[in-house]
Design a protein around this motif. Structure first.
Motif, PDB file in Angstrom:
ATOM      1  N   LEU A  89       0.840  -1.212   0.000  1.00 22.18           N
ATOM      2  CA  LEU A  89       0.000   0.000   0.000  1.00 22.18           C
ATOM      3  C   LEU A  89       0.870   1.256   0.000  1.00 22.18           C
ATOM      4  O   LEU A  89       0.579   2.243   0.685  1.00 22.18           O
ATOM      5  N   ALA A  90       1.922   1.212  -0.799  1.00 24.25           N
ATOM      6  CA  ALA A  90       2.962   2.234  -0.730  1.00 24.25           C
ATOM      7  C   ALA A  90       2.672   3.490  -1.543  1.00 24.25           C
ATOM      8  O   ALA A  90       3.593   4.243  -1.865  1.00 24.25           O
ATOM      9  N   GLU A  91       1.416   3.728  -1.896  1.00 26.08           N
ATOM     10  CA  GLU A  91       1.039   4.928  -2.652  1.00 26.08           C
ATOM     11  C   GLU A  91      -0.175   5.582  -2.004  1.00 26.08           C
ATOM     12  O   GLU A  91      -0.980   4.921  -1.341  1.00 26.08           O
ATOM     13  N   GLU A 158      -6.597  -3.203   3.688  1.00 26.03           N
ATOM     14  CA  GLU A 158      -7.308  -3.066   2.405  1.00 26.03           C
ATOM     15  C   GLU A 158      -8.804  -3.310   2.582  1.00 26.03           C
ATOM     16  O   GLU A 158      -9.636  -2.531   2.096  1.00 26.03           O
ATOM     17  N   VAL A 159      -9.156  -4.390   3.279  1.00 25.52           N
ATOM     18  CA  VAL A 159     -10.567  -4.702   3.497  1.00 25.52           C
ATOM     19  C   VAL A 159     -11.237  -3.627   4.350  1.00 25.52           C
ATOM     20  O   VAL A 159     -12.371  -3.216   4.070  1.00 25.52           O
ATOM     21  N   GLU A 226       4.571   3.857  13.327  1.00 26.69           N
ATOM     22  CA  GLU A 226       5.485   3.477  12.241  1.00 26.69           C
ATOM     23  C   GLU A 226       4.715   2.926  11.049  1.00 26.69           C
ATOM     24  O   GLU A 226       5.011   3.257   9.894  1.00 26.69           O
ATOM     25  N   LYS A 227       3.691   2.089  11.332  1.00 34.87           N
ATOM     26  CA  LYS A 227       2.876   1.528  10.252  1.00 34.87           C
ATOM     27  C   LYS A 227       2.102   2.628   9.532  1.00 34.87           C
ATOM     28  O   LYS A 227       2.045   2.668   8.302  1.00 34.87           O
ATOM     29  N   PRO A 232       0.975   5.698   2.940  1.00 35.05           N
ATOM     30  CA  PRO A 232       0.557   7.074   2.642  1.00 35.05           C
ATOM     31  C   PRO A 232      -0.932   7.349   2.835  1.00 35.05           C
ATOM     32  O   PRO A 232      -1.306   8.407   3.324  1.00 35.05           O
ATOM     33  N   VAL A 233      -1.788   6.416   2.461  1.00 35.67           N
ATOM     34  CA  VAL A 233      -3.226   6.665   2.585  1.00 35.67           C
ATOM     35  C   VAL A 233      -3.638   6.791   4.050  1.00 35.67           C
ATOM     36  O   VAL A 233      -4.541   7.566   4.394  1.00 35.67           O
TER      37      VAL A 233
END
Length: 241
Positions: A89-91, A158-159, A226-227, A232-233
């Motif tokens: 999920l790096a964007e 994500e879910v 940290e997470k 980013p989102v």
């Protein structure tokens, strides 16, 4: 059981399954720390494609792991719209939009996370359509639908994002494709942010699980600083709060 005890129990089961897969040569060496790219993933995708939940689905959300690549490719070949999570999920826009009507490469190529990164548009949840079926990866899963990922928590996030956006509901089916050796008899620990799977599909069988369990959304107290900073989102949402 405390959260520390749960984490330790989960890690022990993951280690056991990873070792079993390598010992039985059910997956290539080096599966430790990963969603196993098990042998027979193509056959599992073929079996999944026989199910009514798959045939009826028009919009699919899938993880980017190699084990689920055959399912993603199958979906695109059949004309289904696929949302694939950006690895880690790096964007800020954490999903790739794979529209079979607009692919510039063959479906089996576009379904690869590396190729999708070069040909697919990144989108946020606000641009997504309701999801009919979710394909997730697992390290271990039991017959009650409790699953363990590799421990990073990306699938749970994500879910939760889709749930908060109203993009998944009671009719959304969640399925995991695994090798039969990844199905365990353990009573796997569950936490508030975990989701269950409705179906387990192996190269040889389909297991129906119940009842469905979904988080209402992100459980912020389970996300360390940290997470949050690394995704980013989530970092953007913290700034908006």
């Amino acid at each position: 059981m405390t959260s520390v005890d749960k984490d330790q129990a989960k890690h022990a089961i993951r280690d056991r399954v990873w070792a079993l897969l390598e010992r039985e040569r059910a997956a290539p060496p080096g599966v430790h720390g990963r969603i196993p790219a098990f042998y027979g993933a193509e056959a599992a995708a073929d079996r999944l494609a026989e199910l009514p939940a798959w045939r009826d689905a028009r919009v699919i959300k899938a993880v980017p792991d190699k084990a689920q690549l055959p399912a993603r490719a199958r979906a695109l070949t059949e004309g289904k719209l696929v949302y694939m999570a950006v690895p880690k999920l790096a964007e800020v826009k954490p999903f790739y939009l794979l529209d079979p009507a607009r692919l510039t490469v063959p479906p089996n190529k576009a379904a690869s996370s590396k190729v999708a990164a070069t040909v697919a548009r990144k989108i946020g949840v606000e641009e997504m359509k309701p999801v009919d079926l979710i394909v997730c990866g697992s390290v271990a899963v039991n017959r009650n639908g409790v699953r363990l990922g590799k421990g990073a928590g990306y699938s749970d996030i994500e879910v939760a994002l889709l749930q908060e956006a109203g993009l998944i509901g009671p009719k959304t089916t969640i399925v995991t494709t695994v090798h039969s050796s990844q199905i365990v008899e353990d009573e796997l620990p569950e936490t508030e942010h975990d989701f269950s799977v409705d179906l387990i599909v192996t190269p040889d069988a389909v297991i129906e699980c119940s009842p469905p369990r979904r988080p209402d959304g992100l459980v912020w107290e389970h996300l360390g600083q940290e997470k949050i900073a690394a995704i980013p989102v989530l970092a953007a949402r913290v700034q908006e709060r």
